[in-house]
Design a protein around this motif. Structure first.
Motif, mmCIF file in Angstrom:
data_model
loop_
_atom_site.group_PDB
_atom_site.id
_atom_site.type_symbol
_atom_site.label_atom_id
_atom_site.label_comp_id
_atom_site.label_asym_id
_atom_site.label_seq_id
_atom_site.Cartn_x
_atom_site.Cartn_y
_atom_site.Cartn_z
ATOM 1 N N UNK B 457 1.048 0.440 -4.546
ATOM 2 C CA UNK B 457 1.858 1.289 -3.687
ATOM 3 C C UNK B 457 0.942 1.805 -2.596
ATOM 4 N N UNK B 458 1.317 1.564 -1.316
ATOM 5 C CA UNK B 458 0.384 1.952 -0.268
ATOM 6 C C UNK B 458 1.096 2.174 1.046
ATOM 7 N N UNK B 459 0.574 3.133 1.789
ATOM 8 C CA UNK B 459 1.143 3.337 3.114
ATOM 9 C C UNK B 459 0.315 2.589 4.154
ATOM 10 N N UNK B 460 -0.752 1.935 3.671
ATOM 11 C CA UNK B 460 -1.614 1.183 4.567
ATOM 12 C C UNK B 460 -1.140 -0.269 4.605
ATOM 13 N N UNK B 461 -0.487 -0.635 5.720
ATOM 14 C CA UNK B 461 0.135 -1.956 5.774
ATOM 15 C C UNK B 461 -0.889 -3.075 5.763
ATOM 16 N N UNK B 462 -2.031 -2.829 6.367
ATOM 17 C CA UNK B 462 -3.078 -3.860 6.366
ATOM 18 C C UNK B 462 -3.456 -4.213 4.938
ATOM 19 N N UNK B 463 -3.581 -3.162 4.139
ATOM 20 C CA UNK B 463 -3.960 -3.320 2.752
ATOM 21 C C UNK B 463 -2.923 -4.171 2.016
ATOM 22 N N UNK B 464 -1.657 -3.846 2.226
ATOM 23 C CA UNK B 464 -0.592 -4.567 1.538
ATOM 24 C C UNK B 464 -0.541 -6.024 2.004
ATOM 25 N N UNK B 465 -0.646 -6.191 3.321
ATOM 26 C CA UNK B 465 -0.540 -7.549 3.846
ATOM 27 C C UNK B 465 -1.693 -8.435 3.390
ATOM 28 N N UNK B 466 -2.858 -7.823 3.232
ATOM 29 C CA UNK B 466 -3.958 -8.708 2.852
ATOM 30 C C UNK B 466 -4.048 -8.914 1.350
ATOM 31 N N UNK B 467 -3.409 -8.093 0.541
ATOM 32 C CA UNK B 467 -3.547 -8.237 -0.904
ATOM 33 C C UNK B 467 -2.309 -8.765 -1.619
ATOM 34 N N UNK B 468 -1.133 -8.293 -1.198
ATOM 35 C CA UNK B 468 0.056 -8.509 -2.019
ATOM 36 C C UNK B 468 0.540 -9.950 -1.994
ATOM 37 N N UNK B 469 1.138 -10.362 -3.145
ATOM 38 C CA UNK B 469 1.825 -11.654 -3.179
ATOM 39 C C UNK B 469 3.277 -11.460 -2.785
ATOM 40 N N UNK B 470 3.828 -10.363 -3.236
ATOM 41 C CA UNK B 470 5.217 -10.053 -2.923
ATOM 42 C C UNK B 470 5.239 -8.645 -2.347
#
Ligand SMILES: Nc1ncnc2c1ncn2[C@@H]1O[C@H](COP(=O)(O)OP(=O)(O)OP(=O)(O)O)[C@@H](O)[C@H]1O
Ligand SMILES: [Mg+2]
Lengths: 350, 514, 349
Positions: B457-470
């Protein structure tokens, strides 16, 4: 954690630092201590003096006696109301070894003195208002409280059978006490009963225990419930709590008998009798004897109406004003009979 | 002559003899925006605390407007026109905005009584002067983090500060909020204020500051004009060498379902709006599911529910097929739940107890020997984590004596030490410096490689985009998008987050129509 | 240079307490100068009295024994953020229970019966305090208020037994019958009243440190006290730690009452334990809830008490003056300790 520990140590150090400093100051004081008078007396008050007449009398009597002698002095020590602390304080007092004599008053004290004497057998004690034999350093004086209570009982009997305004047809008298103790159960209560029974043997007693010496509210509740059941006069032996009985009686127009002290002025017309002890006189005389070396330690004495230490306060103007002459006459008779031992009231084994 | 000059500042924390600042010279020109950067524990916060009067330096002097200034406490600082917004907000949640702002210098009625009306008016006036629109009567608990930050800034403006210090103001904000904050700061600069800002994000340094001071291990390394350095150089200056973590994601096939959330609904007692509205998703082994959303749209509640700290009103949560709905944290922990909360100071850690004690909670049973702690074992374990996560601080020191980033590392280290097959990360890199963030990313990917499931769960979009699969996007307690992470742009997610798009709208309409 | 700094830090940390102490003692000196006609003597006995002979010194330590137990009781509750305001009632109940058990077993072996009596007191105290913890867990009622209310009721009940069914009519004091002498704890410092239980008090304090900082329950208890949300998050049984610390606190209070009977009073006099509960709170505050620091803090309280007693005995200080002086010191120091405690709370909150 470490820092905290250090703080604790530091705390301890502070204490240690104060102490020697003060001890050194003590050395200089020693010289002054030495010049004390040869007969120093300590009065141990098991409670506080203010508001308790017997203790006030003891203190005053002692002071008066001491004034007569150049070499005598007195120190009053109040031990407070917490009974649990009395023994420790009495022991401490004895431990000072500064006093020739410790004077106290209260039937409970001999037992405490007996404990103290185990550690300080040389300390002399005078205990008024108590009875105890067999302790070589203790002299006790007991009042014949059977007689004292008999006066009150007789008065109660006279009042309840009279046609005074507050008296009713029921043959019931009351007694409210703070707590039960031997002097009460063996002297005062039987004396009271004997007294009113001598007036009329159909009179019954309503007897209540408060459980402490200060709860005036509870005392007043008890008094009210007794009045509801037909009691019209109550003897109160309850220290400060007695005020509750007086208030309730005043409101209901009933009567109160008081013990130990002359207190008609507290509620003229409500307080219709006081059985008194002359403790001031006794204290003064005993202390004088002690200073002169005439007090017989190890003995127990009983003093009575005839000797002049127990009495009925029958000449107070407030008493004369509020009590019908007929009753007063009968009371005077009874006092005479007791004095002359026409009526014999022995103090039982306590 | 510089506006503010700190000369030769040395600050040693006596408890552990930590040299937080060593002979630091720091100066700020009037009306500039000055950034301070440095690794976690470099001494940035300490330096600012000295300036603000919260700590007394062991050595050194402060000159303000050319005159020597004695700053013994924050009141002195306020008097000189210096204000500070802390890394961790210091607002009273139960109080209204106005009450928080005027706290300490309240307007009085009849010399004695707190004048609530007047404070509201005054606060509103100050806020509007600077172009903020806030309702001073609102209570702090009703605000988003961004708004809280604004309150902290207004609080300082109300005290008429000329020099405003912001300690990591952006780490808790979303992209949009950061932009807003920067607009505010530029505006303040236009109005003649001077600003010092601490941050870990080098792109932000570039975006907002005029000059930048780089700190390393308690010392100032260099001061540069921002336009003359690039991010690479800055990061080299900070760390002392080029650091490069390889956290590129490899392709992994999803495995079995580990966590399944089925139609979970959460309603606050007495409130109309659902906090979570029919939320369903699955997390597989070897999968990182990223949850994006603006604060206040159900992210926090989702975290609470999955962490076992709040019961759902409706719906089911399954772990490996077993029903774990409404089990409390105690039982979830027994099943091996690991969870890094967003609120690190209240929930994630206990500031007053030691670092060690913070590291062992939830698995402290492993260190017992017949009910008694095996201190050696605890010590070895704590040392291990300290080394591995390069945590700067003694393991027996109280946690509050660590720097903000290091506190976060303690929490991460503890949760990552768990062997569970499912881990929740909420805002895992708030307050971490670049190197530490990348290290954490590497860790998260390692977990994924081990076949465990991760909810990020993150408000940092860069973080989500670089890590998440879904990627799941939440808006007003609902899931509005569920996208595989392939060629998605930040802007697209942004639109979902703001509620401009909703993939499931029709479904919902159809359902309610039935 | 850094070493030096450390020492100065300690001095600064204790500065508040030292200043308060100095102020308190100054006020005492001024009061005595005003109220006593032989001030030098009074002051001397007030401060040095407890040390001038074995008897006073031992008695002072004896007074500190129950205070160590009650102080520990409050401190353990505090460390888990539980407030036990019912110490008075729990201690008093402990005293009565011990007496009753001893009276009920007049012939038993001293050790067996004595231990039984103490255990009963511990259970009694624990039960009373535990109730408040239970109510808190069940209905969220503040343990601060409930423990105080329960305690007030208990004091009434104990008084009823002492003046009613258990009253010894042959004794002139308001008290129960005396326990038989095989139960008396050994005196270790004659002629003073100091008994062997001081050893138990010190051991208990050490055990408490061990318990709080080395054991599983101690750890969980402290965590729950320091940060409840964190503990819940970390999977601790938070509601159990609303009851358990209260149980422990009550147990220590009951123990204080029981020991007072076996060691000092030998019968349950009315108000025999009066003040032990309240003073325990002050002791814990001064000790900043550190179990080891409870010992010097309790001794300090006993010192003030002993000083007042000595001054009353040896100079013209009256009961009232002593009471005033004592309360001035108590209040100042308690207020100072409370202040630092609250400041600390605020910082950690
Ligand atoms: N009150 C304190 N007592 C002891 N040590 C402290 C205290 N405050 C900070 N420190 C230590 O001083 C060092 C510098 O801390 P500081 O908070 O200034 O770092 P920072 O640069 O702000 O880091 P971050 O980016 O993680 O917030 C750290 O090693 C920290 O552990
Ligand atoms: Mg910081």
């Amino acid at each position: 954690m470490k820092q905290k520990n250090l703080r604790i140590i530091f705390f301890g150090l502070v204490l240690c630092m104060i102490v020697p400093f003060l001890l050194s100051a003590a050395g200089e004081k020693e010289a002054v201590e030495k010049e004390r008078a040869p007969f120093d007396i300590a009065v141990f008050v098991p409670g506080v003096t203010a508001g308790s007449p017997l203790y006030e009398q003891m203190a005053n009597g002692t002071k008066k006696a001491v004034e007569e002698y150049e070499n005598a002095s007195v120190k009053i020590l109040e031990a407070g109301f917490n009974q649990a602390e009395w023994q420790e304080k009495m022991t401490s007092l004895a431990a000072t070894m500064e006093y020739e004599l410790i004077v106290t008053s209260n039937p409970a004290m001999p037992f405490i003195i007996a404990e103290v004497a185990k550690d300080f057998p040389d300390q002399k004690f005078l205990n008024l208002d108590a009875y105890y034999k067999g302790l070589p350093a203790l002299h006790t004086v007991l009042y014949n409280q059977v007689e004292q209570a008999y006066f009150a009982g007789y008065m109660a009997g006279l009042v309840t059978t009279s046609n005074m305004k507050g008296a009713n047809a029921d043959l019931k008298v009351g007694m409210i006490v703070a707590q039960e103790y031997p002097a009460l159960t063996k002297m005062m209560k039987p004396g009271y009963i004997k007294g009113f029974s001598a007036v009329n043997d159909k009179i019954t007693l309503d007897y209540r225990v408060i459980g402490n010496w200060y709860d005036a509210t509870k005392a007043s509740d008890l008094a009210n419930s007794m009045f509801d059941e037909g009691v019209d006069i109550i003897l109160t032996i309850a220290g400060g709590a007695g005020q509750g009985v007086i208030n309730a009686s005043k409101e209901r127009g009933k009567y109160v008998l008081y013990f130990d002290d002359n207190v008609y002025h507290l509620a003229p017309g409500t307080i219709v009798g006081c059985s008194i002890l002359r403790q001031e006189k006794l204290a003064q005389e005993k202390i004088k004897a002690a200073i002169e070396g005439k007090l017989e330690y190890g003995t127990a004495q009983i003093v009575d109406t005839r000797a002049g230490y127990v009495d009925w306060a029958g000449d107070d103007p407030l008493y004369v004003e509020n009590v019908p002459e007929e009753i007063r006459k009968k009371m005077d008779d009874i006092v005479k009979k007791i004095k002359s031992k026409e009526i014999k009231l022995e103090v039982p084994e306590l | 002559m510089a506006y503010l000059e700190m000369k030769n500042i040395t600050k040693i924390y006596p408890a552990r003899e930590i040299v937080a600042n060593l002979k630091v010279d720091f100066s700020v020109e009037r009306n500039e925006i000055h950034a301070i950067v440095g690794e976690n524990g470099a001494g940035k916060t300490t330096l600012m605390k000295v300036l603000y009067g919260l700590e007394q330096p062991d050595e050194g002097e402060i000159f303000f407007n050319g005159r020597k200034a004695e700053i013994k406490n924050p009141m002195d600082a306020n008097r000189l026109g210096i204000g500070m917004v802390h890394q961790h907000f210091k607002l009273i949640p139960e109080f209204s905005i106005a009450e928080n702002v005027v706290l300490g210098i309240e307007p009085l009625k009849n010399w004695f009584f707190f004048d609530g009306e007047k404070s509201c008016l005054k606060v509103k006036e100050v806020a509007e002067n600077y172009g903020f629109h806030i309702d001073p009567r609102k209570r702090i608990i009703e605000l988003t983090v961004g708004q809280m930050q604004l309150v902290e800034i207004v609080k300082m403006l109300y005290r008429q500060v000329e020099l405003l210090i912001l300690d990591e103001p952006t780490s808790v904000l979303t992209e949009q909020q950061v932009q807003k904050l920067f607009d505010t700061l530029r505006n303040l600069k236009k109005m003649g204020k001077t600003i010092v800002i601490i941050t870990h994000k080098l792109n932000e340094v570039k975006a907002i500051s005029d000059r930048v001071t780089v700190m390393r291990k308690g010392e100032v390394v260099t001061v540069r004009n921002t336009s003359e350095v690039d991010q690479r150089e800055l990061s080299k200056l900070m760390v002392g060498k080029y650091l490069f973590f390889d956290y590129r994601k490899e392709k992994l096939a999803c495995g079995r379902v580990i966590l399944e959330v089925k139609n979970v609904t959460l309603r606050q007692f007495g409130q109309e709006r659902l906090l979570l509205d029919n939320v369903s998703f699955k997390v597989h082994s070897c999968e990182i599911v990223g949850v994006a959303g603006v604060a206040g749209n159900g992210l926090g509640e989702l975290e609470d529910v999955l962490g076992g700290l709040r019961s759902v009103t409706d719906g089911k949560i399954l772990h490996n097929g077993e029903d774990i709905t409404n089990l409390d944290a105690l039982e979830l922990r027994k099943r091996g739940l690991a969870y890094v909360p967003a609120n690190r100071l209240r929930r994630g850690s206990c500031l007053t107890s030691s670092v060690k004690e913070n590291m062992i909670i939830s698995h402290h049973h492993n260190f017992l020997n017949r009910g008694i702690f095996d201190n050696k074992k605890v010590q070895t374990f704590a040392r291990g984590l300290k080394e591995h996560y390069s945590i700067d601080g003694d393991t027996s020191a109280p946690l509050w004596s660590l720097s903000g980033g290091n506190i976060q590392k303690v929490i991460l280290a503890r949760e990552l030490a768990s062997k569970s097959d499912f881990i929740i990360f909420s805002e895992p890199t708030w307050g971490l410096d670049v190197a530490s963030s990348q290290f954490i990313y590497q860790k998260i990917l390692e977990i994924r490689r081990q076949g465990r499931a991760v909810l990020l769960i993150s408000s940092n979009l860069d973080e989500i985009l670089s890590l998440a699969d879904t990627i799941i996007v939440m808006y007003r307690g609902r899931i509005v998008a569920r996208l595989p992470n392939r060629d998605i742009s930040k802007e697209l997610i942004g639109e979902y987050m703001l509620g401009l798009r909703d993939d499931f709208k029709e479904e919902r309409i159809k359902e309610s129509g039935d | 240079m850094i070493r030096l700094k450390k020492t100065s830090e300690i001095i600064i940390n204790s500065a508040g307490l030292i200043i308060t102490l100095t102020v308190a003692f100054l006020i005492v000196v001024i009061l005595i100068l005003l109220l006593s006609s032989e001030p030098v003597k009074s002051i001397y006995y007030f401060f040095a009295g407890p040390f001038i002979n074995k008897y006073y010194f031992g008695n002072m330590l004896n007074v500190s024994i129950p205070l160590i137990f009650t102080g520990l009781g409050i401190a353990v509750a505090f460390t888990s953020a539980n407030f036990n305001l019912g110490g008075e009632g729990q201690t008093y109940a402990g005293a009565l229970i011990t007496t009753v058990v001893c009276l009920w077993l007049p012939q038993a072996n001293g050790y067996v019966g004595g231990i039984l009596a103490i255990i009963a007191a511990i259970i009694g105290g624990a039960f009373l305090a535990g109730l408040s913890g239970y109510f808190k867990m069940k209905w969220g009622t503040s343990e601060l208020i409930s423990s105080f209310l329960i305690s007030s009721a208990v004091i009434f009940i104990v008084n009823y037994f002492i003046t009613g069914p258990l009253d010894d009519p042959s004794n002139n004091l308001l008290t129960t019958y005396a326990i038989s002498d095989q139960y008396f704890l050994m005196k270790i410092f004659p002629p003073s009243r100091l008994d062997i239980s001081i050893v138990l008090a010190v051991i208990t304090a050490i055990l408490m440190v061990f318990f709080l900082f080395r054991t599983h329950w101690g750890y969980e208890m402290r965590m729950c006290g320091l940060n409840r949300e964190f503990s819940r998050y970390g999977g601790l049984n938070v509601s159990a730690y609303m009851i358990f610390p209260m149980l422990l606190s009550g147990a220590l209070h009951g123990l204080a009452g029981g020991i007072s009977i076996l060691g000092t009073y030998y019968m349950c006099l009315k108000d025999v334990t009066a003040g032990m509960g309240w003073n325990g709170i002050a002791v814990a505050l001064i000790a900043k809830n550190n179990p080891l620091a409870v010992i010097p803090a309790a001794v300090f309280f006993a010192y003030i008490d002993a000083g007042a007693k000595a001054a009353m005995l040896h100079s013209d200080v009256t009961f009232e003056i002593a009471a005033i002086v004592q309360s001035v010191i108590f209040y100042l120091i308690t207020a100072q300790a409370l202040y630092t405690f609250l400041k600390y709370r605020k910082r950690t909150a």
